[in-house]
Design a protein around this motif. Sequence first.
Motif, PDB file in Angstrom:
ATOM      1  N   LYS A 184      46.096  56.796  64.549  1.00 36.88           N
ATOM      2  CA  LYS A 184      46.851  56.657  63.498  1.00 36.88           C
ATOM      3  C   LYS A 184      46.425  55.975  62.460  1.00 36.88           C
ATOM      4  CE  LYS A 184      51.605  55.305  62.666  1.00 36.88           C
ATOM      5  NZ  LYS A 184      52.254  56.731  62.128  1.00 36.88           N
ATOM      6  N   THR A 185      46.134  57.087  61.516  1.00 37.68           N
ATOM      7  CA  THR A 185      44.890  56.134  60.111  1.00 37.68           C
ATOM      8  C   THR A 185      45.463  56.010  59.312  1.00 37.68           C
ATOM      9  OG1 THR A 185      43.987  58.256  60.162  1.00 37.68           O
ATOM     10  CG2 THR A 185      42.669  57.227  61.224  1.00 37.68           C
ATOM     11  N   ASP A 186      46.783  56.394  59.082  1.00 33.10           N
ATOM     12  CA  ASP A 186      47.499  56.240  57.823  1.00 33.10           C
ATOM     13  C   ASP A 186      48.032  55.394  57.509  1.00 33.10           C
ATOM     14  OD1 ASP A 186      49.322  57.225  60.077  1.00 33.10           O
ATOM     15  OD2 ASP A 186      50.565  58.372  58.836  1.00 33.10           O
ATOM     16  N   ALA A 187      47.931  54.540  58.463  1.00 35.33           N
ATOM     17  CA  ALA A 187      49.124  52.521  58.452  1.00 35.33           C
ATOM     18  C   ALA A 187      47.595  52.290  58.543  1.00 35.33           C
ATOM     19  CB  ALA A 187      49.457  52.436  59.854  1.00 35.33           C
ATOM     20  N   ASN A 188      48.074  50.717  58.059  1.00 35.16           N
ATOM     21  CA  ASN A 188      47.398  49.730  57.935  1.00 35.16           C
ATOM     22  C   ASN A 188      47.104  48.938  59.096  1.00 35.16           C
ATOM     23  OD1 ASN A 188      46.312  50.042  55.309  1.00 35.16           O
ATOM     24  ND2 ASN A 188      48.312  49.066  54.103  1.00 35.16           N
ATOM     25  N   LEU A 189      46.887  49.795  60.157  1.00 37.79           N
ATOM     26  CA  LEU A 189      46.996  48.483  61.314  1.00 37.79           C
ATOM     27  C   LEU A 189      45.776  48.354  61.907  1.00 37.79           C
ATOM     28  CD1 LEU A 189      48.892  51.030  63.595  1.00 37.79           C
ATOM     29  CD2 LEU A 189      49.555  49.451  61.981  1.00 37.79           C
ATOM     30  N   GLY A 190      44.919  49.482  61.242  1.00 38.76           N
ATOM     31  CA  GLY A 190      43.045  48.781  62.164  1.00 38.76           C
ATOM     32  C   GLY A 190      42.795  47.024  61.193  1.00 38.76           C
ATOM     33  N   PHE A 191      43.246  47.258  60.015  1.00 43.76           N
ATOM     34  CA  PHE A 191      42.608  46.067  59.010  1.00 43.76           C
ATOM     35  C   PHE A 191      43.572  44.960  59.808  1.00 43.76           C
ATOM     36  CE2 PHE A 191      44.601  43.718  55.220  1.00 43.76           C
ATOM     37  CZ  PHE A 191      42.970  43.480  54.652  1.00 43.76           C
ATOM     38  N   ILE A 192      44.790  44.936  59.199  1.00 43.80           N
ATOM     39  CA  ILE A 192      46.163  44.081  60.190  1.00 43.80           C
ATOM     40  C   ILE A 192      45.409  43.116  61.879  1.00 43.80           C
ATOM     41  CG2 ILE A 192      48.045  43.505  61.620  1.00 43.80           C
ATOM     42  CD1 ILE A 192      49.195  45.476  59.289  1.00 43.80           C
ATOM     43  N   GLY A 193      45.034  44.269  62.167  1.00 41.79           N
ATOM     44  CA  GLY A 193      43.900  43.812  64.109  1.00 41.79           C
ATOM     45  C   GLY A 193      42.876  43.376  63.045  1.00 41.79           C
ATOM     46  N   ALA A 194      41.989  43.678  62.467  1.00 40.00           N
ATOM     47  CA  ALA A 194      40.690  42.431  62.493  1.00 40.00           C
ATOM     48  C   ALA A 194      41.125  41.666  61.598  1.00 40.00           C
ATOM     49  CB  ALA A 194      40.098  43.935  61.133  1.00 40.00           C
ATOM     50  N   VAL A 195      41.642  41.294  60.885  1.00 40.82           N
ATOM     51  CA  VAL A 195      42.154  39.947  59.885  1.00 40.82           C
ATOM     52  C   VAL A 195      42.828  39.271  60.731  1.00 40.82           C
ATOM     53  CG1 VAL A 195      43.864  39.161  58.435  1.00 40.82           C
ATOM     54  CG2 VAL A 195      42.500  41.305  57.414  1.00 40.82           C
ATOM     55  N   GLY A 196      43.514  39.543  61.636  1.00 40.28           N
ATOM     56  CA  GLY A 196      43.810  39.349  62.973  1.00 40.28           C
ATOM     57  C   GLY A 196      42.657  38.214  63.382  1.00 40.28           C
ATOM     58  N   MET A 197      42.551  39.195  64.189  1.00 45.51           N
ATOM     59  CA  MET A 197      41.714  38.958  64.899  1.00 45.51           C
ATOM     60  C   MET A 197      40.057  38.184  64.759  1.00 45.51           C
ATOM     61  SD  MET A 197      40.706  39.771  68.723  1.00 45.51           S
ATOM     62  CE  MET A 197      41.961  40.892  68.983  1.00 45.51           C
ATOM     63  N   GLY A 198      40.140  38.288  63.013  1.00 43.34           N
ATOM     64  CA  GLY A 198      39.019  37.698  62.999  1.00 43.34           C
ATOM     65  C   GLY A 198      40.047  35.965  62.745  1.00 43.34           C
ATOM     66  N   VAL A 199      40.677  35.812  61.740  1.00 44.34           N
ATOM     67  CA  VAL A 199      41.693  34.562  62.218  1.00 44.34           C
ATOM     68  C   VAL A 199      41.320  33.611  64.111  1.00 44.34           C
ATOM     69  CG1 VAL A 199      43.723  33.440  61.694  1.00 44.34           C
ATOM     70  CG2 VAL A 199      42.888  34.978  60.683  1.00 44.34           C
ATOM     71  N   LEU A 200      41.764  34.901  64.397  1.00 39.72           N
ATOM     72  CA  LEU A 200      41.611  33.893  65.873  1.00 39.72           C
ATOM     73  C   LEU A 200      40.456  33.591  65.841  1.00 39.72           C
ATOM     74  CD1 LEU A 200      44.307  35.691  68.203  1.00 39.72           C
ATOM     75  CD2 LEU A 200      44.511  33.786  67.023  1.00 39.72           C
ATOM     76  N   MET A 201      39.239  34.434  65.934  1.00 40.74           N
ATOM     77  CA  MET A 201      38.139  34.328  66.272  1.00 40.74           C
ATOM     78  C   MET A 201      37.653  32.916  65.599  1.00 40.74           C
ATOM     79  SD  MET A 201      37.016  35.699  68.598  1.00 40.74           S
ATOM     80  CE  MET A 201      38.305  36.515  69.008  1.00 40.74           C
ATOM     81  N   ILE A 202      37.469  32.356  64.532  1.00 42.44           N
ATOM     82  CA  ILE A 202      37.620  31.372  63.577  1.00 42.44           C
ATOM     83  C   ILE A 202      37.776  29.903  64.331  1.00 42.44           C
ATOM     84  CG2 ILE A 202      37.873  29.799  61.370  1.00 42.44           C
ATOM     85  CD1 ILE A 202      37.898  32.781  59.740  1.00 42.44           C
ATOM     86  N   GLY A 203      39.063  29.985  64.542  1.00 43.65           N
ATOM     87  CA  GLY A 203      39.841  29.477  65.664  1.00 43.65           C
ATOM     88  C   GLY A 203      38.882  28.780  66.384  1.00 43.65           C
ATOM     89  N   ALA A 204      38.873  30.559  67.474  1.00 47.45           N
ATOM     90  CA  ALA A 204      38.100  30.154  68.375  1.00 47.45           C
ATOM     91  C   ALA A 204      36.495  29.175  68.407  1.00 47.45           C
ATOM     92  CB  ALA A 204      37.690  31.362  69.189  1.00 47.45           C
ATOM     93  N   ILE A 205      36.135  29.432  67.174  1.00 50.62           N
ATOM     94  CA  ILE A 205      34.789  28.645  66.688  1.00 50.62           C
ATOM     95  C   ILE A 205      34.694  27.837  66.743  1.00 50.62           C
ATOM     96  CG2 ILE A 205      32.699  28.963  65.328  1.00 50.62           C
ATOM     97  CD1 ILE A 205      33.032  32.431  64.866  1.00 50.62           C
ATOM     98  N   GLY A 206      35.858  27.172  66.082  1.00 47.16           N
ATOM     99  CA  GLY A 206      36.485  25.689  65.498  1.00 47.16           C
ATOM    100  C   GLY A 206      36.276  24.987  66.699  1.00 47.16           C
TER     101      GLY A 206
END
Length: 122
Positions: A72-94
């Motif tokens: 479903k490429t017409d939505a921002n789902l990939g962006f939301i998923g990537a940013v959310g995952m990135g934030v969680l990975m920053i937390g994991a590294i921390g």
Amino acid sequence: MDILIIILKVIIAAGILNVWLLRFNLKTEWRGNGAGNMNEEFSNYGLPSWMVPVIGFLKIGFAGLLIISIFKTDANLGFIGAVGMGVLMIGAIGMHIKIKDSPRRSLPAFLMLVMSAIIAFF
């Protein structure tokens, strides 16, 4: 570039699903402070037990968004998923830094952060 983004989305989702569904109760070389399972790992980080299902839900949810966004490429789902995952990975590294783990144990989270950033920016 589109193929690379799809590959990165699949790698992230597969990695998260592997850790949170298949290896949840298994010891791995990447767990914080050598924990034997996910609950013990969160305890080693000094986090309350209620955070395990919350973080798991978020990680699986963001991984799901990354997979759905392939179709479903017409939505921002990939962006939301990537940013959310990135934030969680920053937390994991921390958390790894907090307990003075070797940098090697942070490598999966760091790689997921890099892949998430690539997805979010492209």
